[in-house]
Design an enzyme around this catalytic site. Sequence first.
Site, PDB file in Angstrom:
ATOM      1  N   LYS A 116    -106.174  23.904  30.142  1.00  0.00           N
ATOM      2  CA  LYS A 116    -106.162  25.187  29.276  1.00  0.00           C
ATOM      3  C   LYS A 116    -106.553  26.524  29.722  1.00  0.00           C
ATOM      4  O   LYS A 116    -106.215  27.444  29.286  1.00  0.00           O
ATOM      5  CB  LYS A 116    -107.479  24.657  28.341  1.00  0.00           C
ATOM      6  CG  LYS A 116    -107.444  23.545  27.328  1.00  0.00           C
ATOM      7  CD  LYS A 116    -108.799  23.477  26.414  1.00  0.00           C
ATOM      8  CE  LYS A 116    -108.934  22.000  25.788  1.00  0.00           C
ATOM      9  NZ  LYS A 116    -107.888  21.879  24.804  1.00  0.00           N
ATOM     10  N   GLU A 200    -115.555  30.571  26.796  1.00  0.00           N
ATOM     11  CA  GLU A 200    -114.806  31.557  25.835  1.00  0.00           C
ATOM     12  C   GLU A 200    -115.748  31.850  24.601  1.00  0.00           C
ATOM     13  O   GLU A 200    -116.893  31.350  24.370  1.00  0.00           O
ATOM     14  CB  GLU A 200    -113.567  31.017  25.438  1.00  0.00           C
ATOM     15  CG  GLU A 200    -113.643  29.844  24.647  1.00  0.00           C
ATOM     16  CD  GLU A 200    -112.260  29.124  24.454  1.00  0.00           C
ATOM     17  OE1 GLU A 200    -111.183  29.472  25.096  1.00  0.00           O
ATOM     18  OE2 GLU A 200    -112.007  28.790  23.082  1.00  0.00           O
ATOM     19  N   HIS A 235    -115.263  19.196  16.153  1.00  0.00           N
ATOM     20  CA  HIS A 235    -114.074  19.420  16.747  1.00  0.00           C
ATOM     21  C   HIS A 235    -112.841  18.660  16.541  1.00  0.00           C
ATOM     22  O   HIS A 235    -111.876  18.701  17.277  1.00  0.00           O
ATOM     23  CB  HIS A 235    -114.008  19.873  18.109  1.00  0.00           C
ATOM     24  CG  HIS A 235    -115.269  20.660  18.398  1.00  0.00           C
ATOM     25  ND1 HIS A 235    -115.481  21.930  17.884  1.00  0.00           N
ATOM     26  CD2 HIS A 235    -116.663  20.538  19.435  1.00  0.00           C
ATOM     27  CE1 HIS A 235    -116.752  22.620  18.268  1.00  0.00           C
ATOM     28  NE2 HIS A 235    -117.312  21.707  19.290  1.00  0.00           N
ATOM     29  N   ARG A 297     -96.131  17.868  22.289  1.00  0.00           N
ATOM     30  CA  ARG A 297     -96.291  16.495  21.633  1.00  0.00           C
ATOM     31  C   ARG A 297     -95.901  16.597  20.193  1.00  0.00           C
ATOM     32  O   ARG A 297     -96.223  17.534  19.610  1.00  0.00           O
ATOM     33  CB  ARG A 297     -97.161  15.359  22.357  1.00  0.00           C
ATOM     34  CG  ARG A 297     -98.298  15.835  21.756  1.00  0.00           C
ATOM     35  CD  ARG A 297     -99.381  14.793  21.764  1.00  0.00           C
ATOM     36  NE  ARG A 297    -100.836  15.507  21.792  1.00  0.00           N
ATOM     37  CZ  ARG A 297    -101.818  15.707  20.728  1.00  0.00           C
ATOM     38  NH1 ARG A 297    -100.872  15.637  19.496  1.00  0.00           N
ATOM     39  NH2 ARG A 297    -102.881  15.997  20.865  1.00  0.00           N
TER      40      ARG A 297
HETATM   41  P1  ADP Z   1    -104.323  16.413  17.262  1.00  0.00           P
HETATM   42  O1  ADP Z   1    -104.514  17.871  17.205  1.00  0.00           O
HETATM   43  O2  ADP Z   1    -103.035  16.026  17.098  1.00  0.00           O
HETATM   44  O3  ADP Z   1    -105.412  15.783  16.548  1.00  0.00           O
HETATM   45  P2  ADP Z   1    -106.115  15.390  19.503  1.00  0.00           P
HETATM   46  O4  ADP Z   1    -106.203  16.280  20.806  1.00  0.00           O
HETATM   47  O5  ADP Z   1    -107.122  15.153  18.717  1.00  0.00           O
HETATM   48  O6  ADP Z   1    -104.725  16.121  18.731  1.00  0.00           O
HETATM   49  O7  ADP Z   1    -105.651  13.913  19.952  1.00  0.00           O
HETATM   50  C1  ADP Z   1    -104.279  13.076  19.207  1.00  0.00           C
HETATM   51  C2  ADP Z   1    -104.715  11.633  19.268  1.00  0.00           C
HETATM   52  O8  ADP Z   1    -104.493  11.534  20.551  1.00  0.00           O
HETATM   53  C3  ADP Z   1    -105.813  11.111  18.892  1.00  0.00           C
HETATM   54  O9  ADP Z   1    -105.656  10.139  18.259  1.00  0.00           O
HETATM   55  C4  ADP Z   1    -106.634  11.200  20.137  1.00  0.00           C
HETATM   56  O10 ADP Z   1    -107.402   9.765  19.978  1.00  0.00           O
HETATM   57  C5  ADP Z   1    -105.506  10.838  21.162  1.00  0.00           C
HETATM   58  N1  ADP Z   1    -106.054  11.055  22.457  1.00  0.00           N
HETATM   59  C6  ADP Z   1    -106.276  12.385  22.821  1.00  0.00           C
HETATM   60  N2  ADP Z   1    -106.607  12.572  24.110  1.00  0.00           N
HETATM   61  C7  ADP Z   1    -106.143  11.350  24.505  1.00  0.00           C
HETATM   62  C8  ADP Z   1    -106.184  10.741  25.839  1.00  0.00           C
HETATM   63  N3  ADP Z   1    -106.455  11.558  26.841  1.00  0.00           N
HETATM   64  N4  ADP Z   1    -105.713   9.549  26.049  1.00  0.00           N
HETATM   65  C9  ADP Z   1    -105.578   8.840  25.274  1.00  0.00           C
HETATM   66  N5  ADP Z   1    -105.572   9.355  23.740  1.00  0.00           N
HETATM   67  C10 ADP Z   1    -105.825  10.450  23.722  1.00  0.00           C
HETATM   68  P1  ADP Z   2    -108.963  19.935  22.043  1.00  0.00           P
HETATM   69  O1  ADP Z   2    -108.025  19.665  23.224  1.00  0.00           O
HETATM   70  O2  ADP Z   2    -110.242  18.996  22.293  1.00  0.00           O
HETATM   71  O3  ADP Z   2    -108.213  19.820  20.756  1.00  0.00           O
HETATM   72  P2  ADP Z   2    -109.296  22.742  21.407  1.00  0.00           P
HETATM   73  O4  ADP Z   2    -109.176  23.739  22.386  1.00  0.00           O
HETATM   74  O5  ADP Z   2    -108.004  22.575  20.579  1.00  0.00           O
HETATM   75  O6  ADP Z   2    -109.669  21.399  22.105  1.00  0.00           O
HETATM   76  O7  ADP Z   2    -110.580  22.919  20.309  1.00  0.00           O
HETATM   77  C1  ADP Z   2    -110.897  21.884  19.491  1.00  0.00           C
HETATM   78  C2  ADP Z   2    -111.332  22.438  18.262  1.00  0.00           C
HETATM   79  O8  ADP Z   2    -112.594  23.219  18.766  1.00  0.00           O
HETATM   80  C3  ADP Z   2    -110.909  23.601  17.402  1.00  0.00           C
HETATM   81  O9  ADP Z   2    -109.909  23.056  16.580  1.00  0.00           O
HETATM   82  C4  ADP Z   2    -112.216  24.517  16.931  1.00  0.00           C
HETATM   83  O10 ADP Z   2    -112.362  23.919  15.760  1.00  0.00           O
HETATM   84  C5  ADP Z   2    -112.984  24.262  17.925  1.00  0.00           C
HETATM   85  N1  ADP Z   2    -112.855  25.652  18.765  1.00  0.00           N
HETATM   86  C6  ADP Z   2    -112.304  25.669  20.073  1.00  0.00           C
HETATM   87  N2  ADP Z   2    -112.432  26.947  20.547  1.00  0.00           N
HETATM   88  C7  ADP Z   2    -113.021  27.597  19.703  1.00  0.00           C
HETATM   89  C8  ADP Z   2    -113.786  29.023  19.699  1.00  0.00           C
HETATM   90  N3  ADP Z   2    -113.337  29.800  20.780  1.00  0.00           N
HETATM   91  N4  ADP Z   2    -114.519  29.290  18.710  1.00  0.00           N
HETATM   92  C9  ADP Z   2    -114.775  28.314  17.821  1.00  0.00           C
HETATM   93  N5  ADP Z   2    -114.419  27.132  17.670  1.00  0.00           N
HETATM   94  C10 ADP Z   2    -113.642  26.696  18.715  1.00  0.00           C
HETATM   95 MG    MG Z   3    -106.829  20.866  20.215  1.00  0.00          MG
END
Ligand code: ADP
Ligand code: ADP
Ligand code: MG
Length: 652
Positions: A116, A200, A235, A297
Amino acid sequence: MFRKILIANRGEIAARVIRTARKMGIATVAVYSDADAGALHVAMADEAVHIGPSPVGESYLRGDRIIEAAIRTGAEAIHPGYGFLSENPDFVDQVTAARLVFIGPSSASIRAMGLKDAAKRLMEKAGVPVVPGYHGEAQEIVVLASKAREIGYPVLIKARAGGGGKGMRRVDDPDRFAEELAAARREAKAAFGDDRVLVEKYVEKPRHIEIQVFGDNHGGAVHLFERDCSAQRRHQKVIEEAPAPGMTAEMRKAMTDAAVKAAKAIQYSGAGTIEFIVDASHGLKSDRFWFMEMNTRLQVEHPVTEMVTGLDLVEWQLRVAAGEKLPKSQKEIMLSGHAFEARIYAEDAAKGFLPAIGTLHYLRFPDRAEGGTVRIETGVREGDAISPYYDPMIAKLVVHGDDREAALGALADALDHVRTAGSITNTSFLAALARDPDFASGNVDTGLIGRKQEELTRTRTAGASVSALAALAVANADSGGGKSADPWSSLTGYAHFHPISRRTALGYGEEPVEARVTARGGGRFEAEVEGASFAFFADAVSGRAALWPGHVTVFDGPSGYTFSAPDPLARDTDAVSGAASLRAPMPGLVKIVRAAAGDIVAKGQALLVLEAMKMEHTIAAPHDGLITEIASEGAQVTDGTVLVRFKEEETV
Ligand code: ADP
Ligand code: ADP
Ligand code: MG
């Protein structure tokens, strides 16, 4: 186009990919672990290859075995689904080195977006708005704490390798920074093997709005509009929709322009999602959204985009990976109506969303709903187990309607008709959320569920009429009718007792429930519970209860009420009944199998050995009979799984 592809995933997404491949005339190869030997995706594929034991590290994350399986079966390309190896650039390089096609972006694109912090630096350079914060290399606590002060509290500490909402901590008070930083690092280290973080600004009244993008290998890049995923818990997305409520033409243009710019900056090919965080404290404003991350993806929630665009994103992925140009130009991609997706999980919402496991003894989905169309994406079938090895998602329920109101009505109605027994699910929580007035008005932010968690997860206790239904279901099955999971599929049993009335002892939670059921003939029944009397017509209650080993579950709207009951299905294993099947008394592993289908066996003969709770249990034939089906050695079973089937109603 490819002639054959391998799907390096399991569950609903593997099933989803196989469906489109079949439609396009492409042969499919599934891979599976021990626990998934009998899984839906294996049954759907043209071929299946076993790749290892149940833990993901020994199967679905074994890139080497998966590539070997592709080569051995003659597959030309690998679809990674989401999760597992889908965002692993080293895997992509290995696939390419084996002269196979990875159905997804290049390893370079994945690397550019994989972390990230680096992704944010790259996006800043490309002119995409990025959440204000520190995404540099320094990791010393004094540096991070002073950056947090500069950014201004509240701040969010995030694992740079994060995903699935893990390794993320909100900090409101500078005094707690050190403690939260340590916690975020521990979580990140454990989940991703990388404890580096970024800091952030925590955006106020945050909304998560993401843009679906698509690129090809000829320099083409388009967007397929937005999805709003603000309904989140910790989240993690719970309900997603498209388009975003309150979206304006100006905001949409700004966000989709930024997303396409981001995709072009890394010569992106295939399906991708640019996730933005939006400050919605003054509505949607085009200078109030920032890049969060890119998921390189297919996204879990891609079906909502398919429903509002009428496009098949998996088909697009396959075409692009095969070298074709994007099937449509930007101006040919249209939005129509509104769609929602709800993620149905095996989890106990009332107990803090504790993940649940169990066997889905009963599983029925609606095929239509009031006001819209319904689409179910699932990787399980009735009788399948939710194992502790994988994500406990049971299904995604997707609806489409002419507008948001119609689609939301369809969502609530469809959720009311999802019926499961054997494992607890979050369905009634989802139905409550679909009916929440703030959610209905489109006034969503990522904190909505947290603020209303108590009312959204409140469980109702079973009323006397529900108990009466449970008693009726058990009484009917007990007397020989309704042997199948649906107790009203046959009423013959109880009719035999007409007009005798029977006592039924049930349990609800810790409480005993005493009931008396009387058959009046002509399909009329009466049940007395706690002094109240209820009259039923059998056909009016059909489909409202499910029997499973030791239990009965009654469905009432979005809620399912589960009672313990004297086991009506256990009769199946009764030595005198000429039983048709023998079920596992507890979860375990089939260690040894001593008989085969077609064998005629004698009562008392050892048929198989089940290893459970660190002990071995010998399962013997309950009567003489002809075996038609028997579990295989090494199979993982849960309680209630059929181990042996005998030829029906026949003793030799
Ligand atoms: P989305 O935005 O599609 O919901 P997520 O980050 O929540 O993305 O992850 C999508 C799917 O992939 C979820 O079902 C989560 O459990 C799985 N997932 C996320 N990270 C990993 C990982 N490092 N290894 C295996 N599965 C993962
Ligand atoms: P992940 O890889 O686990 O999906 P993200 O960076 O996409 O991580 O963040 C997951 C969730 O966390 C976002 O969908 C949002 O709800 C919350 N989030 C992330 N960044 C912020 C932020 N700067 N301020 C408030 N909420 C946030
Ligand atoms: Mg995300």
